[in-house]
Design a protein around this motif. Sequence first.
Motif, PDB file in Angstrom:
ATOM      1  N   LEU A 103       0.942  -1.222   0.071  1.00 22.82           N
ATOM      2  CA  LEU A 103       0.110   0.050   0.054  1.00 22.82           C
ATOM      3  C   LEU A 103       0.923   1.338   0.041  1.00 22.82           C
ATOM      4  O   LEU A 103       0.565   2.250  -0.684  1.00 22.82           O
ATOM      5  CB  LEU A 103      -0.812   0.020   1.058  1.00 22.82           C
ATOM      6  CG  LEU A 103      -2.094  -1.046   1.143  1.00 22.82           C
ATOM      7  CD1 LEU A 103      -2.745  -0.967   2.275  1.00 22.82           C
ATOM      8  CD2 LEU A 103      -2.752  -0.859  -0.110  1.00 22.82           C
ATOM      9  N   LEU A 159       2.015   1.784  -3.510  1.00 25.85           N
ATOM     10  CA  LEU A 159       0.717   2.078  -4.361  1.00 25.85           C
ATOM     11  C   LEU A 159       0.619   3.882  -4.115  1.00 25.85           C
ATOM     12  O   LEU A 159       0.232   4.451  -4.888  1.00 25.85           O
ATOM     13  CB  LEU A 159      -0.264   1.195  -4.169  1.00 25.85           C
ATOM     14  CG  LEU A 159      -1.204   0.851  -5.313  1.00 25.85           C
ATOM     15  CD1 LEU A 159      -0.563   0.607  -6.504  1.00 25.85           C
ATOM     16  CD2 LEU A 159      -1.950  -0.103  -4.766  1.00 25.85           C
ATOM     17  N   ALA A 160       0.473   4.103  -2.851  1.00 29.28           N
ATOM     18  CA  ALA A 160       0.139   5.409  -2.410  1.00 29.28           C
ATOM     19  C   ALA A 160       1.054   6.379  -2.996  1.00 29.28           C
ATOM     20  O   ALA A 160       0.574   7.297  -3.599  1.00 29.28           O
ATOM     21  CB  ALA A 160      -0.033   5.569  -0.910  1.00 29.28           C
ATOM     22  N   ILE A 161       2.473   5.930  -2.935  1.00 27.58           N
ATOM     23  CA  ILE A 161       3.459   6.857  -3.522  1.00 27.58           C
ATOM     24  C   ILE A 161       3.092   7.013  -4.992  1.00 27.58           C
ATOM     25  O   ILE A 161       2.983   8.156  -5.436  1.00 27.58           O
ATOM     26  CB  ILE A 161       4.757   6.414  -3.135  1.00 27.58           C
ATOM     27  CG1 ILE A 161       5.120   6.377  -1.465  1.00 27.58           C
ATOM     28  CG2 ILE A 161       5.741   7.267  -3.837  1.00 27.58           C
ATOM     29  CD1 ILE A 161       6.501   5.735  -1.048  1.00 27.58           C
ATOM     30  N   ASP A 182       0.469   6.502  -6.641  1.00 22.68           N
ATOM     31  CA  ASP A 182      -0.742   7.251  -6.917  1.00 22.68           C
ATOM     32  C   ASP A 182      -0.725   8.636  -6.707  1.00 22.68           C
ATOM     33  O   ASP A 182      -1.076   9.488  -7.366  1.00 22.68           O
ATOM     34  CB  ASP A 182      -1.913   6.556  -6.000  1.00 22.68           C
ATOM     35  CG  ASP A 182      -2.401   5.064  -6.424  1.00 22.68           C
ATOM     36  OD1 ASP A 182      -1.880   4.792  -7.576  1.00 22.68           O
ATOM     37  OD2 ASP A 182      -3.117   4.546  -5.824  1.00 22.68           O
ATOM     38  N   GLY A 183       0.224   9.047  -5.510  1.00 27.01           N
ATOM     39  CA  GLY A 183       0.334  10.487  -5.299  1.00 27.01           C
ATOM     40  C   GLY A 183       1.189  11.051  -6.640  1.00 27.01           C
ATOM     41  O   GLY A 183       0.579  12.105  -7.065  1.00 27.01           O
ATOM     42  N   ASN A 206      -3.207  -0.074 -10.075  1.00 25.59           N
ATOM     43  CA  ASN A 206      -3.969  -0.096  -8.922  1.00 25.59           C
ATOM     44  C   ASN A 206      -4.742  -1.651  -8.746  1.00 25.59           C
ATOM     45  O   ASN A 206      -4.926  -2.080  -7.607  1.00 25.59           O
ATOM     46  CB  ASN A 206      -5.201   1.168  -8.471  1.00 25.59           C
ATOM     47  CG  ASN A 206      -4.327   2.041  -7.855  1.00 25.59           C
ATOM     48  OD1 ASN A 206      -3.737   2.197  -6.988  1.00 25.59           O
ATOM     49  ND2 ASN A 206      -4.064   3.356  -8.718  1.00 25.59           N
ATOM     50  N   LEU A 240      -4.277  -4.364  -5.949  1.00 25.92           N
ATOM     51  CA  LEU A 240      -5.385  -4.700  -5.017  1.00 25.92           C
ATOM     52  C   LEU A 240      -6.375  -5.812  -5.113  1.00 25.92           C
ATOM     53  O   LEU A 240      -6.652  -6.326  -4.224  1.00 25.92           O
ATOM     54  CB  LEU A 240      -6.456  -3.183  -4.963  1.00 25.92           C
ATOM     55  CG  LEU A 240      -5.584  -2.197  -4.721  1.00 25.92           C
ATOM     56  CD1 LEU A 240      -6.588  -0.788  -4.735  1.00 25.92           C
ATOM     57  CD2 LEU A 240      -5.092  -2.462  -3.097  1.00 25.92           C
ATOM     58  N   GLU A 289      -6.842  -9.666  -5.754  1.00 27.24           N
ATOM     59  CA  GLU A 289      -6.003 -10.831  -5.521  1.00 27.24           C
ATOM     60  C   GLU A 289      -5.716 -11.687  -6.840  1.00 27.24           C
ATOM     61  O   GLU A 289      -4.526 -12.177  -7.173  1.00 27.24           O
ATOM     62  CB  GLU A 289      -6.567 -12.006  -4.529  1.00 27.24           C
ATOM     63  CG  GLU A 289      -6.192 -11.269  -2.891  1.00 27.24           C
ATOM     64  CD  GLU A 289      -4.970 -11.306  -2.700  1.00 27.24           C
ATOM     65  OE1 GLU A 289      -3.858 -11.927  -2.933  1.00 27.24           O
ATOM     66  OE2 GLU A 289      -4.391 -10.178  -2.032  1.00 27.24           O
ATOM     67  N   MET A 305     -14.113  -9.699   3.089  1.00 29.05           N
ATOM     68  CA  MET A 305     -13.261  -9.305   1.929  1.00 29.05           C
ATOM     69  C   MET A 305     -13.758  -7.916   1.399  1.00 29.05           C
ATOM     70  O   MET A 305     -12.767  -7.143   1.071  1.00 29.05           O
ATOM     71  CB  MET A 305     -13.187 -10.350   0.906  1.00 29.05           C
ATOM     72  CG  MET A 305     -12.379 -10.160  -0.099  1.00 29.05           C
ATOM     73  SD  MET A 305     -10.580 -10.298   0.462  1.00 29.05           S
ATOM     74  CE  MET A 305      -9.931  -9.280  -0.855  1.00 29.05           C
ATOM     75  N   LEU A 328      -5.969   4.610   1.132  1.00 29.23           N
ATOM     76  CA  LEU A 328      -5.098   4.739  -0.069  1.00 29.23           C
ATOM     77  C   LEU A 328      -5.520   6.349  -0.718  1.00 29.23           C
ATOM     78  O   LEU A 328      -4.294   6.788  -1.027  1.00 29.23           O
ATOM     79  CB  LEU A 328      -5.417   3.742  -1.241  1.00 29.23           C
ATOM     80  CG  LEU A 328      -4.415   3.777  -2.298  1.00 29.23           C
ATOM     81  CD1 LEU A 328      -3.582   2.698  -1.832  1.00 29.23           C
ATOM     82  CD2 LEU A 328      -5.294   3.339  -3.586  1.00 29.23           C
ATOM     83  N   LEU A 388      -3.856   8.485   1.793  1.00 27.18           N
ATOM     84  CA  LEU A 388      -2.373   8.742   1.696  1.00 27.18           C
ATOM     85  C   LEU A 388      -1.909   9.242   0.435  1.00 27.18           C
ATOM     86  O   LEU A 388      -1.210  10.177   0.215  1.00 27.18           O
ATOM     87  CB  LEU A 388      -1.796   7.120   1.668  1.00 27.18           C
ATOM     88  CG  LEU A 388      -1.395   6.686   2.743  1.00 27.18           C
ATOM     89  CD1 LEU A 388      -0.943   5.113   2.564  1.00 27.18           C
ATOM     90  CD2 LEU A 388       0.101   7.306   3.198  1.00 27.18           C
ATOM     91  N   SER A 389      -2.729   9.151  -0.787  1.00 25.95           N
ATOM     92  CA  SER A 389      -2.091   9.554  -2.025  1.00 25.95           C
ATOM     93  C   SER A 389      -2.599  11.117  -2.004  1.00 25.95           C
ATOM     94  O   SER A 389      -1.695  12.075  -2.597  1.00 25.95           O
ATOM     95  CB  SER A 389      -2.827   9.099  -3.263  1.00 25.95           C
ATOM     96  OG  SER A 389      -4.279   8.829  -3.145  1.00 25.95           O
ATOM     97  N   LEU A 390      -3.756  11.526  -1.347  1.00 21.48           N
ATOM     98  CA  LEU A 390      -4.009  12.857  -1.275  1.00 21.48           C
ATOM     99  C   LEU A 390      -3.009  13.821  -0.288  1.00 21.48           C
ATOM    100  O   LEU A 390      -2.412  14.788  -0.859  1.00 21.48           O
ATOM    101  CB  LEU A 390      -5.421  13.225  -0.754  1.00 21.48           C
ATOM    102  CG  LEU A 390      -6.477  12.792  -1.652  1.00 21.48           C
ATOM    103  CD1 LEU A 390      -7.814  12.863  -1.015  1.00 21.48           C
ATOM    104  CD2 LEU A 390      -6.549  13.792  -2.955  1.00 21.48           C
ATOM    105  N   LEU A 404       0.089  12.723  -0.106  1.00 18.88           N
ATOM    106  CA  LEU A 404       1.162  12.954  -0.969  1.00 18.88           C
ATOM    107  C   LEU A 404       1.235  14.181  -2.063  1.00 18.88           C
ATOM    108  O   LEU A 404       1.801  14.719  -2.214  1.00 18.88           O
ATOM    109  CB  LEU A 404       1.571  11.581  -1.712  1.00 18.88           C
ATOM    110  CG  LEU A 404       2.225  10.694  -0.801  1.00 18.88           C
ATOM    111  CD1 LEU A 404       2.338   9.301  -1.195  1.00 18.88           C
ATOM    112  CD2 LEU A 404       3.769  10.998  -0.677  1.00 18.88           C
ATOM    113  N   ALA A 405       0.040  13.931  -2.488  1.00 15.48           N
ATOM    114  CA  ALA A 405      -0.149  14.753  -3.731  1.00 15.48           C
ATOM    115  C   ALA A 405      -0.154  16.445  -3.300  1.00 15.48           C
ATOM    116  O   ALA A 405       0.016  17.216  -3.884  1.00 15.48           O
ATOM    117  CB  ALA A 405      -1.610  14.626  -4.274  1.00 15.48           C
TER     118      ALA A 405
END
Lengths: 531, 448
Positions: free
Chosen positions: A31, A34-36, A38-39, A68, A72, A74, B1, B12, B15-17, B19-20
């Motif tokens: 994650l 992925l976050a990096i 996506d950022g 993504n 994400l 499986e 699930m 996510l 996090l991405s926001l 970072l952005a």
Amino acid sequence: MGRAVNSRAGGAFAPPVSQTGPTLLSWVFRLTALAIIDGIAIWLLYQMFSDGVWQLGLAIGIVTLLLNLIFLREELYPLRWISPGLALLVVLVIYPVLFSVYTAFTNYGDGHLLTQPQVVRLLENRRFLAEGATLFDYTAYLSPDGTEYALYLEAPDGSEAYIAREGSLEEATPGTIPAEIDGFLPLARADILRGGHTVKLVAVTFGDDERAFQVSDRQLGKAAEFQQRYTYLADEDAMRDNETGIVYRPVQGTYTGEDGSTLTPGYQVVVGTRNFERLLTNPAFREPFILVFLWTIGFAILSVATTFAAGLLLAIALDAPEMPFQKLFRSLLLIPYAIPAFISVPIWVGLLNPQFGVITLFLQDIFGVTIPWFGHPTWAKVGIVLVNLWLGFPYMFLICTGALQALPTDIYEAADIDGANIFQRFRAITLPLLLITVGPLLVASFAFNFNNFVIIDLYNQGAPPMSGTPSPVGHTDILVSYTFRVAFSSGRGADLGYAAAITVAIFLILVVITWFQFRFTNMLEERSENV
Amino acid sequence: MKNRALILISVLMVLSLVLAACPAPAQPAPEAAAPVEAAPTEAPAAEVVAEPTEAPEAEPTAVPTEEPMAEAGCPADAPSLTIWADNTRAPVLSSVGESFTAEFGVCVAVVEKGFGDIRDDFKVAAPTGEGPDIIIGAHDWLGTLVTNGLLAEMDLGDKDADFLDAAKQGFIYDGALYGMPYATENVALMYNPEIVTEVPTTWTGVTELAAQLEADGIVEQGYILQQGDPYHFFPIQTAFGGYVFGVTDTGYNAEDVGIDSEGSIAAATWLDEMVKAGHLKADIDWGTMHAQFWNGDAAMMITGPWALPDTRASGIPYAIAKLPGEVQDAQPFLGVQGFMVSAFSSDPLLAQTFLLDFVATEETMQAIFDADPRPSAYLAVRDKIDDPDLLGFAAAGANGLPMPSIPAMDSVWSAWGDAETLIFQQSEAPDVAFQQAAEQIRTAIAEK
């Protein structure tokens, strides 16, 4: 772009999932990575969309979305190992191809580089001075708080003078520059530059509704009753010329008046199939097309045939176990392959030079003939094929050497027992078996030479010229070099939309040819299976 | 699930926001600019460097260092100008910029680029608003740059009379002025004074002299000309009364193609006779032409000031003379270099004031001349030239014609050059070759 791709590729380094399912640690890693990504992607997208590069933005958006999904879901997770490859494929291969195809349907090129809003803004900024209007000299004044300006205007002949402020205009005595205007202090020429007043002054309109003055944006110290030249009529998407009253309406990305006059610049717009229609209906393009097409095919076939023959011969010769210095020769033969064509072709051109070239002088001394390697249509073609042979045989030598070593020896033993001679063995065993492995590479080589712009351009730019054609074309021009001429000598500068349409057309031709060739190699394969 | 996936996605997003958000408020960093610029470059990369650039190719194109050169000691909020210049002009402009900064507090950043790169880079950068305010360039770029709406009109004001008329003409496009010239260049006749004692004044005279020199075995070729290069052939064509495009009040007229005019065909016929008599040989390129002259194997050629350094180095005696005429004086193409202001400049008035007040001065123009001696377009500097070679080139170009900058010129070069090659190769009669070329050009221009 490189950075974006790299960071995305970094996603592949997320720890592998264990057999029993992802551990918490691996999820955290996954994650974070992925976050990096996506950022960075969101930031890139923001930049691109705000700059109007939406096509590339779209491509990157799709890639990010796919990544993504892969990380994400499986069931898609095994795809992670090829995700860097997929990402690069989309950004570096699929996107440019789609972009070229898209460009083929636009008028993108010189005269149509800008977007419509940019063009409207440019045109609306243009000003004109009515016939007979005076260009005044001015002294600028600045309010004590530094926010407002006033002008003292004087005609160059001293006949009239005004004090102009934002919203008001009064007459003044010519010849006497006021020391101050209602507390506004004069700005010396240097002050205007020093304080960054040039931008602000240009933007201000002085005077009242009847007479509005603006300072010139070309000459410091000049002002006049400039008027806006063009006004954009938003509801009918047209430009009105305020000087002549002509209304210009958009025709395929160019504002065009009823009399056919146009405004420059035009803007980018989708023009449908116009580029393709031009290509098909242009007699200047069509007439030499057949000649060029035949030579293109001939050149590609000759190139493949000569390089393959030379490579195969050398490979067989050096494959003989009793050959001394085998490795040394094999290495030496690769040298032409290691030298870039940009170096070796000009060297060949020098060697073949009809006046001073070593080869020419040699042939003159020994045989007393002068061969016009560049001037004569046939000899120029021979020259190109020879130079291309030099460039191409090491590749064929390389693949044939590899393929020969993979041939089964027992068949040769059987042939020996049957009493086959060396030529029979070559024709009946070596060649057919070799073609199975090498066949697809020959097809690829054909496709490469079909579009081998570099050698044609470096050898003599398609010369010698043909005589009597409707557009300039040379005897050694192949399709790509010929279309390059057509696209860029059209008299309208670089016509990239047209060039893209031509590229798409060549691509389609090549697809058809390649399809037939693969049919042919498949046939070879089937036949050899029956051997 | 499903729940877990939802939580994951929301985490996510956050996090991405975060970072952005971090780099967002900052000015777009250079790294950010790179990918954005990368996209449009893709297409214009295919841009042709059309043949007209052939002659100025000798132009020093150094490795572009994209470092602004004169930004030190500049307050952040001060008004600023960015100039793109090549490596010979950049140092001069930097020092001029420094004095502009010292006097008015206006920052002048000079970015050094290869001369040939400036136009194409400018086409990409200007519309994004990240381009320069001022560029240095050649007048024949106007066609491309003006049709794309990238240049601002200029007004030389009181300084108008300080510039060479022909040079200003070069920067006029569709009746409007788009540049301030600083130098002109053109070809002249270069000859070997030890062999040629009396320079011929007509092309017929050149033929006679060549025949005599070759018969006497003094040189291989009395006069040498490279094959298929209209730029070096044009002065001969004009001497015989030919032209490329007719001229109207607003400039060259693309409807009036003069490649098959009577004079042009007369020049082609002269060329054909020279080839037939063996005075001119086929397959000579620019390099060979010069090498032959430097070896002493050829006595006369047409070339430009860019060949001077190598000619001096070769040690061969040389002198520059006016181009021979025939039915009229020869007119070479005039190339003009100058400063242009971007239509996307945020402060055009400042840019033009900088040019008029600080560059259009004798001091700066002299410095530009000293950095790269070629005939200045600024009269005060031009009048002071004492180098006999440059004086020779300036005299030969006194009646030069600005090389047409209209886009139609793109369709002229290759047809015109091909026609010449056909004559050199003796594959076509001179009149037919030039008539065909003119037809090809008309077809290309008319084609929509």
